[in-house]
Design a protein around this motif. Structure first.
Motif, mmCIF file in Angstrom:
data_model
loop_
_atom_site.group_PDB
_atom_site.id
_atom_site.type_symbol
_atom_site.label_atom_id
_atom_site.label_comp_id
_atom_site.label_asym_id
_atom_site.label_seq_id
_atom_site.Cartn_x
_atom_site.Cartn_y
_atom_site.Cartn_z
ATOM 1 N N ASN A 256 47.194 -24.526 -48.920
ATOM 2 C CA ASN A 256 46.230 -25.571 -48.567
ATOM 3 C C ASN A 256 45.526 -25.296 -47.240
ATOM 4 O OD1 ASN A 256 48.397 -25.962 -46.888
ATOM 5 N ND2 ASN A 256 48.585 -28.163 -47.232
ATOM 6 N N SER A 257 45.691 -24.102 -46.695
ATOM 7 C CA SER A 257 45.049 -23.775 -45.422
ATOM 8 C C SER A 257 43.565 -23.494 -45.638
ATOM 9 C CB SER A 257 45.717 -22.540 -44.806
ATOM 10 O OG SER A 257 45.530 -21.413 -45.641
ATOM 11 N N ALA A 258 42.813 -23.512 -44.528
ATOM 12 C CA ALA A 258 41.375 -23.264 -44.603
ATOM 13 C C ALA A 258 41.084 -21.858 -45.119
ATOM 14 C CB ALA A 258 40.745 -23.463 -43.225
ATOM 15 N N VAL A 259 41.874 -20.879 -44.675
ATOM 16 C CA VAL A 259 41.646 -19.493 -45.086
ATOM 17 C C VAL A 259 41.823 -19.334 -46.592
ATOM 18 C CG1 VAL A 259 42.572 -17.154 -44.920
ATOM 19 C CG2 VAL A 259 42.219 -18.481 -42.862
ATOM 20 N N LYS A 260 42.918 -19.879 -47.120
ATOM 21 C CA LYS A 260 43.163 -19.784 -48.558
ATOM 22 C C LYS A 260 42.113 -20.575 -49.340
ATOM 23 C CE LYS A 260 47.140 -17.482 -48.558
ATOM 24 N NZ LYS A 260 47.348 -16.205 -49.239
ATOM 25 N N ARG B 211 46.394 -30.859 -55.260
ATOM 26 C CA ARG B 211 45.400 -31.657 -54.520
ATOM 27 C C ARG B 211 45.231 -31.113 -53.107
ATOM 28 N NH1 ARG B 211 48.168 -35.911 -56.905
ATOM 29 N NH2 ARG B 211 48.967 -36.715 -54.931
ATOM 30 N N ASP B 212 46.314 -30.637 -52.510
ATOM 31 C CA ASP B 212 46.220 -30.011 -51.192
ATOM 32 C C ASP B 212 45.485 -28.678 -51.285
ATOM 33 O OD1 ASP B 212 47.574 -32.093 -50.040
ATOM 34 O OD2 ASP B 212 49.527 -31.102 -50.042
ATOM 35 N N LYS B 213 45.792 -27.911 -52.305
ATOM 36 C CA LYS B 213 45.166 -26.595 -52.491
ATOM 37 C C LYS B 213 43.667 -26.727 -52.735
ATOM 38 C CE LYS B 213 45.321 -22.670 -55.760
ATOM 39 N NZ LYS B 213 45.318 -21.563 -54.803
ATOM 40 N N PHE B 214 43.295 -27.718 -53.543
ATOM 41 C CA PHE B 214 41.890 -27.887 -53.921
ATOM 42 C C PHE B 214 41.227 -29.064 -53.191
ATOM 43 C CE2 PHE B 214 43.344 -25.979 -58.154
ATOM 44 C CZ PHE B 214 42.954 -24.710 -57.773
ATOM 45 N N LYS B 215 41.691 -29.329 -51.998
ATOM 46 C CA LYS B 215 41.105 -30.432 -51.232
ATOM 47 C C LYS B 215 39.616 -30.186 -50.984
ATOM 48 C CE LYS B 215 42.093 -33.385 -47.283
ATOM 49 N NZ LYS B 215 43.004 -33.647 -46.140
ATOM 50 N N TRP B 216 39.275 -28.922 -50.784
ATOM 51 C CA TRP B 216 37.867 -28.585 -50.547
ATOM 52 C C TRP B 216 37.002 -28.978 -51.749
ATOM 53 C CZ3 TRP B 216 35.605 -25.240 -54.021
ATOM 54 C CH2 TRP B 216 36.452 -24.461 -54.799
ATOM 55 N N ALA B 217 37.544 -28.807 -52.954
ATOM 56 C CA ALA B 217 36.779 -29.149 -54.163
ATOM 57 C C ALA B 217 36.678 -30.655 -54.330
ATOM 58 C CB ALA B 217 37.452 -28.538 -55.391
ATOM 59 N N ALA C 295 37.982 -18.010 -41.594
ATOM 60 C CA ALA C 295 38.182 -19.394 -41.193
ATOM 61 C C ALA C 295 37.238 -19.688 -40.036
ATOM 62 C CB ALA C 295 39.622 -19.617 -40.753
ATOM 63 N N LYS C 296 36.462 -20.733 -40.170
ATOM 64 C CA LYS C 296 35.468 -21.085 -39.152
ATOM 65 C C LYS C 296 36.147 -21.745 -37.970
ATOM 66 C CE LYS C 296 31.434 -21.892 -37.383
ATOM 67 N NZ LYS C 296 30.572 -20.804 -36.965
ATOM 68 N N PRO C 297 35.850 -21.310 -36.729
ATOM 69 C CA PRO C 297 36.416 -22.013 -35.585
ATOM 70 C C PRO C 297 36.052 -23.481 -35.638
ATOM 71 C CG PRO C 297 35.317 -19.982 -34.910
ATOM 72 C CD PRO C 297 35.005 -20.186 -36.346
ATOM 73 N N ALA C 298 36.929 -24.296 -35.140
ATOM 74 C CA ALA C 298 36.724 -25.739 -35.247
ATOM 75 C C ALA C 298 35.446 -26.166 -34.550
ATOM 76 C CB ALA C 298 37.912 -26.457 -34.629
ATOM 77 N N ALA C 299 34.665 -26.981 -35.239
ATOM 78 C CA ALA C 299 33.449 -27.526 -34.650
ATOM 79 C C ALA C 299 33.830 -28.637 -33.697
ATOM 80 C CB ALA C 299 32.541 -28.044 -35.755
ATOM 81 N N LYS C 300 32.868 -29.008 -32.813
ATOM 82 C CA LYS C 300 33.144 -30.086 -31.871
ATOM 83 C C LYS C 300 33.473 -31.350 -32.618
ATOM 84 C CE LYS C 300 30.291 -28.315 -28.098
ATOM 85 N NZ LYS C 300 29.157 -28.564 -27.197
#
Length: 929
Positions: A518-522, A911-917, A244-249
């Motif tokens: 739906n987390s960033a890591v998953k 939709r939460d799980k695949f929000k990135w897509a 998981a990438k640390p939050a950008a500014k």
């Protein structure tokens, strides 16, 4: 790519001492050729059966969430009609809810047929050619199995062409980049750095000894599992979970170090989240060190189950007809069994009973034993003398009373529970608030397991804080354990993605508290999985060419490996790991297949019958390449017998090591994802969507493609117990709408009687499916439906008034409202006698009524499409493909091209799980797998 392993000092086979010869002589090859039928083989590469074998009783039983068996579904014909479709598809149902299946007899003329020796318990499922899945060609009678095989062959041919083009494109791009910047370019690749290549451009092969499989009693860890710190060293190399990438500014608010979060920030539904901007990890720059999962981590620990509440004094366990008194711990164990008497498939299982009794006796021994009413010890040793009826009746009464409570009371209880659990539902991960999947520790109970698990019925002990290890940031406050307790350990492992972990007592498995789907890591893990499959398309042609060549290798280990790769690639078999069969259900995959799991029928039919993942029975018949058939026959050659491994010179570890020589991180399971996604991509690209068709028709086109993928990739299920009832409901809803359409047309005549002459008699004729008896039945249903609706509205109004502290409505108010029910009944009676329907509504006109008829036509058409879709899906698990194996970006692109809302394909959870897509692709219709 032949192995250069030695033939000397070959150890014995793992089972029964029957090992395959290390090398295959030309004479043995020729002799095997002669033993195979010379008849012309059919098309290969697809299942020739549709659906796994199930016992009749297994298909008749469904299990609800609490384990209660449901009755066998019955046809709705001849019964009261119900048009409410509140039964969702069971595509995404958890595996624990599916039913086990026993082996059944297969009739065969083969000389090599261990399956045929098994007891016959039921019928085989219909052949795939008997199942209508929509035509792949328009005007011929070619069997569907043949069509699908030809379709798959053409898709694989296109894949080879695409792979060559992709490699050529990559090579050209690298030549155009200065040498100094090549490393930077490779850092942006979704996978690791390119492997060294041989002079012919192939990946450098991994050298392997031609040894026989050794005994293994440990389960091989999955490459994407998080191991406890004690076992981290042996699995760290294979860990593939995304960082998981640390939050950008500007992307996330910095977290303040605190033991507890604000209550408002922990509410379900996202309340209190306005202050935090969404972390779009797919837009963030890539981490240099992918093994570091987080920099800072804060959470509040875990939720333990409530303590046991003792039974009332009048509720007892009985032994040999007499009540017995038990210590609290023993009473709790007895309650586990007594509260689940409704789950007959468990409590009537002899293994379940035996394991329970053994553990129950151990607990009795530790707690002073059972005593009768006079305080004398009772020696409990015979299960058949135990009577749990009173305990079951007590728990059933509690459950019924809980369900019967007013809605306001249930709502208040839920609100109070949510308030208590709120601080545990979220964590702070690199300063971002992330949802936790399930922060609850498993409550004590009886272990059920899947399939015929040897430990079913064993007591799952209560997990204490002293067994729980907490993983948290070094500078974060450590969550306080329950009063009087302490944690087993607290660690700060930023290479792990779990927040808490413990070891359960039944199988010794580690259980984890993880982030939500739906987390960033998953999401990053899903992204990497599909990107790895996309990378495989660049190498698939070489891999297939190599294993096709090695199907004829003189080295037995290489030939077995090539044959396994063929089966995994063509038929989506799982690789399979070796298991400790004394403690686990004996489930297998391709590499762990045994002699009795495979039956061969000349000239090219292979029948598989074994317990696969989650103890779900895998039964299927495949047409295979002639060389593969020959190899399998060779691998089963005497002196091998039942219990011996077919692939005795191959393990999953060896197979995956070989695959990684083609592409970093490539394992056998990547083929399932690649084949599903590539096939879906090819099928969707072939679709020609008419802009004028309805959304329902577009959805069906998508589902038709998904269905073909599920069949080609062997994602199947048994026909659900509720399927027949559901189809009956859909049929009744369609008939109800047709009846409503006919009434509306009759209202047109009431408004303007000249319409009969203008439109003709046929326009006003009653549908042939709607006979007089059905109409009366349907009218009664509509009357009862109205009565129920009015009564529920009255009760809801009263609950609202009571909640506001006002006086409830009197009973006579309900009586007055129910007057509408009598009016409707009288109206139907008059219509049946006069054969006329009075126009309804304000200012009825021919134009308004015509518009209503058109709307009803649309609803009927959509329901008919839905009905056909469900019928086609009854033996095919669309959800398995769509959720786990088809790249979600393909669905997003199709939705954009077809102008269909993504909600029609993905539920809120997906939709939460695949929000990135959804957000990374957006409306970009040019994206390709």
């Amino acid at each position: 790519m032949a192995s250069d392993s030695s033939d000397d000092d070959v150890p014995l086979a793992r089972t029964n001492g029957h090992a395959s010869a290390p090398r295959i002589s030309k004479a043995a090859d020729r002799a095997m050729d002669k033993s195979i039928s010379k008849s012309r083989p059919g098309p290969t590469g697809v299942s020739i059966r549709n659906g796994p074998v199930r016992n009749d009783d297994a298909m008749d039983i469904d299990t609800s969430a609490n384990g209660a068996p449901k009755r066998k579904s019955r046809s709705s014909l001849g019964q009261s009609v119900n048009y409410k479709d509140n039964s969702d598809s069971d595509e995404g149902a958890p595996m624990a809810k599916r039913q086990k299946a026993r082996h059944q007899k297969v009739v065969s003329d083969s000389d090599d047929e261990p399956i045929a020796k098994k007891k016959q318990n039921g019928k085989l499922p219909p052949s795939i050619k008997e199942t209508d899945l929509g035509d792949l060609s328009d005007d011929d009678d070619e069997p569907l199995g043949t069509k699908l095989a030809q379709k798959k062959a053409s898709i694989e041919k296109a894949a080879a062409k695409e792979a060559r083009a992709a490699r050529a494109s990559d090579a050209k791009a690298k030549k155009a980049i200065p040498k100094k910047s090549i490393k930077e370019e490779s850092d942006d690749e979704p996978l690791a750095k390119p492997k060294k290549r041989q002079s012919n451009g192939a990946a450098t092969p991994a050298k392997k000894a031609n040894g026989v499989k050794k005994v293994s009693t440990k389960k091989e860890p999955d490459s994407d599992s998080d191991a406890p710190i004690a076992t981290k060293k042996r699995v760290m190399a294979t860990t593939t979970k995304s960082a998981a990438k640390p939050a950008a500014k500007g992307k996330a608010t910095a977290a303040k170090k605190s033991a507890k979060f604000e209550k408002e920030d922990s509410k379900e539904g996202g309340e209190g989240e306005e202050d935090e901007e969404e972390f779009r990890w797919w837009d963030a720059p890539k981490k240099e060190d992918d093994s570091i999962k987080w920099t800072t981590l804060e959470h509040n620990g875990v939720i333990f189950p409530p303590p046991y509440e003792r039974l009332p004094k009048n509720v007892k366990l009985y032994y040999d007809g007499k009540s017995v008194d038990l210590a609290e711990e023993a009473e709790e164990v007895a309650t586990f069994f007594g509260s689940m008497l409704h789950s007959t498939q468990n409590v009537e299982n002899p293994v379940f009973q035996k394991n329970f009794l053994n553990d129950f006796k151990d607990v009795l021994k530790k707690t002073g034993g059972a005593k009768d009413s006079e305080g004398k010890k009772v020696d409990i040793k015979d299960f058949d003398k135990l009577d749990f009826t009173k305990i079951f009746e007590h728990h059933k009464a509690l459950g019924d009373a809980k369900k019967a409570r007013p809605a306001a009371e249930k709502k208040a209880e839920k609100a109070a529970r949510d308030k208590i659990e709120a601080p545990y539902m979220f964590c702070k991960w690199d300063g971002r608030k992330e949802k936790i999947g399930n922060p609850r520790v498993e409550p004590p109970s009886l272990f059920r397991g899947r399939g015929e698990h040897p430990k079913t019925g064993t007591v799952k002990k209560r997990v204490m804080p002293e067994q729980v290890t907490i993983n948290i940031g070094k500078d974060a406050p450590i969550p306080a354990p329950p009063k009087g307790h302490k944690w087993k350990a607290v660690q700060h492992d930023n290479k792990a993605t779990w927040l808490a972990m413990w070891q359960e007592n039944v199988n010794g498995n580690y259980k984890y508290i993880m982030l939500a789907a739906n987390s960033a890591v998953k999401g990053q893990a899903d992204f990497k999985k599909f990107e790895k499959a996309r990378e495989l398309k660049k190498h698939i042609d070489r891999i297939r060419a190599d294993y096709t060549k090695e199907l004829r290798s003189e080295v037995m280990a290489d030939r077995q490996r090539a044959t396994a790769m063929y089966l995994i690639d063509k038929f989506a078999l799982r690789a399979g790991n070796e298991k400790d069969t004394d403690n686990e259900a004996e489930t297998v995959g391709c590499c762990s297949l045994k002699f009795e799991h495979v039956t061969l029928e000349d000239p090219d039919k292979v029948i598989f019958d074994f317990l696969g993942k989650d103890s779900i029975r895998f039964y299927n018949e495949f047409k295979v390449d002639r060389q593969v058939f020959k190899n399998l026959k060779m691998f089963k050659k005497a002196p091998k017998e039942e219990g011996d491994d077919i692939f005795d010179r191959l393990t999953t570890t060896q197979l995956n090591k070989h695959l990684s020589s083609y592409m970093t991180g490539l394992t056998a399971k990547v083929f399932r994802t690649y084949n599903a996604s590539w096939t879906m991509s090819s099928l969707l690209q072939e679709l020609k969507i008419d802009k004028n068709i309805s959304i329902a028709e577009k959805i069906k086109l998508y589902n038709d493609c998904n269905r073909k993928v599920a069949i080609l990739c062997n994602h199947k299920r048994s026909v659900g117990a509720g399927h027949e009832a559901l189809m009956g409901k859909l049929g009744d809803r369609i008939r109800g709408l047709r009846y409503q359409k006919w009434r509306t047309k009759m209202m047109i005549l009431d408004v303007d009687s000249t319409q009969r002459k203008q439109r003709g008699k046929e326009y006003f004729q009653l549908d042939s499916e709607l006979d007089e008896e059905w109409i009366k039945q349907h009218q009664e249903f509509l009357v009862e439906e109205l009565k129920t609706k009015i009564t529920k509205k009255f009760e809801k109004d009263n609950e609202k008034l009571e909640a506001e502290g006002e006086k409830p409505l009197p009973a006579k108010e309900l009586t007055e409202r129910l007057g509408a029910v009598n009016e409707l009944r009288a109206k139907f009676k008059k219509e049946n006698e006069t054969k006329k329907v009075e126009a309804e509504g304000k200012g009825p006109s021919v134009e308004k009524l015509e518009a209503q008829v058109e709307k009803l036509d649309d609803r009927i058409r959509n329901l008919e499409l839905q009905s056909a879709d469900r019928e086609g899906n009854k033996e095919v698990a669309l959800g398995t493909s769509k959720i786990n194996y088809i790249d979600p970006r393909l669905t997003v692109v199709f939705a954009a091209k077809a102008k269909v809302p993504i909600e029609k394909f993905f539920s809120k959870t997906l939709r939460d799980k695949f929000k990135w897509a959804i957000e990374s692709v957006g409306d970009d219709e040019s994206w390709e797998f």
